[in-house]
Design a protein around this motif. Structure first.
Motif, mmCIF file in Angstrom:
data_model
loop_
_atom_site.group_PDB
_atom_site.id
_atom_site.type_symbol
_atom_site.label_atom_id
_atom_site.label_comp_id
_atom_site.label_asym_id
_atom_site.label_seq_id
_atom_site.Cartn_x
_atom_site.Cartn_y
_atom_site.Cartn_z
ATOM 1 N N UNK A 186 -5.737 2.139 -2.116
ATOM 2 C CA UNK A 186 -4.995 2.750 -1.007
ATOM 3 C C UNK A 186 -3.920 1.784 -0.490
ATOM 4 N N UNK A 187 -4.251 0.511 -0.416
ATOM 5 C CA UNK A 187 -3.254 -0.459 0.052
ATOM 6 C C UNK A 187 -2.117 -0.601 -0.969
ATOM 7 N N UNK A 188 -2.465 -0.591 -2.242
ATOM 8 C CA UNK A 188 -1.428 -0.644 -3.270
ATOM 9 C C UNK A 188 -0.505 0.572 -3.171
ATOM 10 N N UNK A 189 -1.100 1.743 -2.937
ATOM 11 C CA UNK A 189 -0.290 2.957 -2.777
ATOM 12 C C UNK A 189 0.617 2.849 -1.544
ATOM 13 N N UNK A 201 -5.081 -10.304 0.819
ATOM 14 C CA UNK A 201 -6.261 -10.664 1.632
ATOM 15 C C UNK A 201 -6.746 -9.396 2.344
ATOM 16 N N UNK A 202 -8.007 -9.033 2.090
ATOM 17 C CA UNK A 202 -8.560 -7.800 2.660
ATOM 18 C C UNK A 202 -9.683 -8.119 3.630
ATOM 19 N N UNK A 203 -9.708 -7.417 4.750
ATOM 20 C CA UNK A 203 -10.863 -7.421 5.652
ATOM 21 C C UNK A 203 -11.485 -6.027 5.602
ATOM 22 N N UNK A 207 -6.750 3.425 8.523
ATOM 23 C CA UNK A 207 -7.468 4.140 9.579
ATOM 24 C C UNK A 207 -8.107 5.417 9.065
ATOM 25 N N UNK A 208 -9.245 5.781 9.635
ATOM 26 C CA UNK A 208 -9.822 7.108 9.458
ATOM 27 C C UNK A 208 -9.076 8.017 10.422
ATOM 28 N N UNK A 209 -8.379 9.002 9.906
ATOM 29 C CA UNK A 209 -7.438 9.786 10.711
ATOM 30 C C UNK A 209 -8.115 10.551 11.849
ATOM 31 N N UNK A 210 -9.296 11.078 11.534
ATOM 32 C CA UNK A 210 -10.053 11.877 12.504
ATOM 33 C C UNK A 210 -10.180 11.203 13.873
ATOM 34 N N UNK A 211 -10.499 9.904 13.881
ATOM 35 C CA UNK A 211 -10.755 9.241 15.161
ATOM 36 C C UNK A 211 -10.007 7.911 15.292
ATOM 37 N N UNK A 212 -9.047 7.653 14.337
ATOM 38 C CA UNK A 212 -8.257 6.420 14.400
ATOM 39 C C UNK A 212 -9.115 5.155 14.295
ATOM 40 N N UNK A 213 -10.321 5.292 13.753
ATOM 41 C CA UNK A 213 -11.147 4.084 13.568
ATOM 42 C C UNK A 213 -10.500 3.217 12.494
ATOM 43 N N UNK A 214 -10.404 1.920 12.753
ATOM 44 C CA UNK A 214 -9.801 1.006 11.797
ATOM 45 C C UNK A 214 -10.847 0.633 10.749
ATOM 46 N N UNK A 215 -10.540 0.852 9.489
ATOM 47 C CA UNK A 215 -11.517 0.674 8.414
ATOM 48 C C UNK A 215 -11.336 -0.643 7.677
ATOM 49 N N UNK A 216 -10.100 -1.067 7.537
ATOM 50 C CA UNK A 216 -9.832 -2.281 6.764
ATOM 51 C C UNK A 216 -8.386 -2.702 7.024
ATOM 52 N N UNK A 217 -8.092 -3.976 6.697
ATOM 53 C CA UNK A 217 -6.698 -4.426 6.742
ATOM 54 C C UNK A 217 -6.403 -5.169 5.444
ATOM 55 N N UNK A 218 -5.126 -5.212 5.086
ATOM 56 C CA UNK A 218 -4.733 -5.985 3.907
ATOM 57 C C UNK A 218 -3.405 -6.678 4.173
#
Lengths: 494, 494
Positions: free
Chosen positions: A368-371, A399-401, A433-444
């Protein structure tokens, strides 16, 4: 029953070769017997297809692959077998002869199964020594992917044999359906055959072409049948009132000439039997619950077929493209808001992205980050011609969290902040982000390098591309540095 | 034809309410007419289900939702309609009466369609003024998800009407199948009805239960029918020789009592027709190409159903769990050499891992590294029971350096160095090599956290696991720190 390590297959046509493929994928050695001189080559083609399919199907470890050997001699082929599966053409005399020969040459305790689509087991076992260990195990093409196998015994088949066969089929990833009574065509092929014969009449009478008939299944009822049979489907067609209502509403249509096949008389007794059996099938789930289960499965199947751009999946894809085309232009435009991170990429957790725990697997985050980096490169003006000239931004460092898990079918979106750039380098920070609730899932955090693929080295981006990159970088310089940017792995939070 | 903004629906049962849901999702206003006092509540339930399904189905922007209004008065309901769709019970007199009334009360140019599953359009239109604008548009439950709609005209139906109806259905995401000839039950319901009547006989004769019959479809042939009809499926059952071979091989079985329905005589003419039409359907694709298409679709559908843990998807899920549980017996042993990085994982660049440039795509690097961390966790004693108890090492942070591209089919291997650990954390460094020449392709530094999935928080690893982790960490402490370990993204080389 001892462990089954070596299976003898009699007949290496489409079904026999399919068995061979499923078995070797399960680490079982196979001896194939077939008079066709081409059998070996054809079986190898099927094995390759099966291996290709399984590599997509599962990430689970396949310990080792079994070996296929060929034998021109039936007796030698079965001699050391732990189980025998016959898949010869559907001729009673031929099958009976092969089975009798095999049963005389093999160990007396091995299960001998026939892949027959519909010949009666009582007739097939008639001339065998030890007929109690004979059973029908009827699979479906392609055997290496479809789980169903009908298990049906004849008059002389022992219960133990049915159980052993079912256990074996289950151990190689199949779904044994153990039938209580034998009948020509068993259950599945009687249903298939009725539909097929009706279809042949439609072609014969010039009502529809083979393609129209196929479309009439694959774009509608066939989608439901991939997870629910007709009885459960019709329970839902009855609406809230369920099966009894459906039978009352559609009972009269059984008298209409909607098929060349005459239905049985819909007696009160038959209706009661169906309603009672349907209630058992429903396992206490309400019509609304079953509808949601049906819909979830349909959505998943439609999305799966969308990834193949085929049949109902192609309809969905074309329809969605129409909906999207009403929407966004992708390249940077004058009035675009660069005062905050860009939102350039959306995705959905498609079924093949999840592991068996039901969560998106680790590597799909990077996909997803590559996309998202690809979306950024389109946004700054990199198009197909640019790529065709061998120029591209290439990821050199990431670097991924991982902050939170996410389930199948969830809509996702990514925001992208440009942390810096020079003529060759582009330093970005994505947040998923998970769109439904804007929860942050990961960063890169990623470093992209502009490369000339043909020369095999870094080079400056084209001036118009670089100008857009710089405009974004300048605007984003005013944004706060994102949390997690600049981290080393394992660094304590500041 | 002007744009269709308002559709009148006559009948709000399962089918009518399904139409309402699909239409409002497409931004079209709907007027529903039904004598059932419960119709409004039921239609709202269906609308809610449909909205829930579409939110999962697509991320495409739905401009706005249409409105549903109810009308007790048929004439008022159709008065301002741009299109009328009738979905009353399957009684010829009832439908004919409703259609005639509607056609007198609406504008003379609107298309009037019937959802009938099988009544002849010529009979339904007989009493209508302007019968040329009448057509059958037969959908499938749930109408809001299944794309198929059979479009069939009667003797008086104009070609323009069929075309307008088909265009409209296509515009709302459906797949119109325009039929050339009318027949009771059309095409789809004749096929469904033949199968259904055969199924009723099986229950009536006590051969199988409704659940067994449903399983016989959903775990096997139904999976194929979700994207290919019987003719194309059987073309593939013929193996390399295709349809002609299939007809030759299975022709004789049409004489067997495998269904109560008698097949037509398989004349040379019928065989030629089928073979020719099947060739058209195949669109020049070879049997092997079609097999791969079929397999790709089957894999996608099986994976889709795995996410629902239902039917064939539940079989796959259970089977994979078994494969994982078998695991590799790669647990650390006494004599193991811990004096250098561990070599626990090998892989091969399978074809679907490569991008259009022929190189392994970015995210697959992380997949290989994730698999290497899994191998390490098995090595320190984490097995299926451990996972079943909800305990696992979970990746929280990753840093990747992409050093070199790699092509399809290359064998790869990974070495793993433990950089540190405590009771909950495990800090590792993987290096990925092309096995052929030991070229270093990428590195990954990862922080794994030991978590209790059920409690949703970190917790210490089991003592025996921790002891193994510590033994490795202590041995690896003597190794030099790997190049790239401890890097921040974009950091200059030291």
């Amino acid at each position: 029953m001892g462990e089954i390590r070596n299976v003898a297959l009699i007949g290496a046509g489409v079904i026999g070769a399919g068995w061979a493929a499923r078995l070797v994928l399960n680490g079982i050695d196979v001896t194939l017997h077939d008079p066709d001189p081409e059998a070996e080559r054809k079986a190898e083609e099927v094995r390759k297809n099966a291996l290709r399919a399984w590599r997509k199907l599962t990430l689970a470890p396949l310990d080792h692959l079994g070996r296929i050997t060929f034998s021109r001699d039936l007796e030698a082929a079965v001699e050391n077998a732990d189980l025998i599966q016959e898949s010869a053409p559907e001729r009673l005399d031929l099958k009976r002869d092969l089975l009798a020969r095999a049963s005389r040459a093999c160990r007396p305790d091995v299960v001998i199964a026939s892949s027959t689509s519909g010949l009666l087991p009582s007739r097939l076992q008639a001339e065998m020594p030890h007929p109690e260990r004979f059973v029908v195990g009827h699979p479906f093409n392609p055997v290496y992917l479809l789980p169903l196998v009908e298990v049906c015994g004849g008059q002389q088949t022992s219960e133990e044999t049915k159980q052993r066969a079912a256990d074996f089929y289950r151990s190689i990833g199949m779904h044994p359906l153990v039938l209580g009574k034998e009948i020509d065509g068993f259950v599945a092929d009687r249903l298939l055959e009725a539909l097929w014969r009706e279809a042949l009449h439609l072609v014969n009478d010039g009502i529809a072409t083979t393609d129209q008939i196929d479309q009439a299944i694959a774009y509608g009822p066939g989608l439901r049948w991939s997870f629910m049979g007709t009885f459960l489907i019709y329970r839902l067609a009855g609406g809230e009132a369920g099966m009894r209502h459906f039978m009352a509403q559609f009972g009269p249509t059984l008298k209409l000439p909607w098929s060349r096949l005459e239905a049985p008389e819909l007696t009160d007794g038959l209706i009661e039997t169906i309603v009672a059996q349907s209630d058992v099938q429903a396992k206490g789930r309400s019509i609304r619950e079953l509808e949601r289960l049906r819909d979830d499965c349909l959505v998943a199947v439609l999305q799966a077929l969308r990834t193949q751009d085929y049949a109902a999946g192609a309809v969905l894809k074309a329809y969605e493209e129409k909906l999207y085309n009403r929407g966004h232009p992708l390249v940077m435009a004058e009035g675009d808001d660069l005062g905050r991170p860009l939102r350039l990429h959306e995705a959905r957790v498609v079924p093949e992205w999840v592991d068996y725990n039901g969560h998106m697997s680790e590597s799909r985050y990077l996909q997803v980050f590559g996309d998202s980096s690809d979306a950024l490169s389109r946004y700054v003006g990199i198009d197909a011609d640019y790529h065709a000239a061998g120029m591209t931004y290439y990821t050199v460092e990431t670097h991924i969290m991982h902050l939170r898990e996410v389930a199948a079918e969830e809509p996702l979106h990514v925001t992208t902040q440009v942390l810096g750039c020079d003529a060759k380098r582009l330093h970005v920070f994505h947040a998923l982000y998970r769109t439904r609730d804007e929860a942050r899932l990961a960063t890169a955090e990623q470093m992209l390098l502009h490369v000339d693929r043909r020369a095999g080295r870094a080079c400056p981006a084209r001036p118009d591309v670089l100008a857009r990159v710089r405009r974004i970088a300048e605007a984003h310089a005013a944004l706060p540095k994102p949390e997690h940017a600049g981290r080393r792995v394992g660094e304590r939070r500041s």
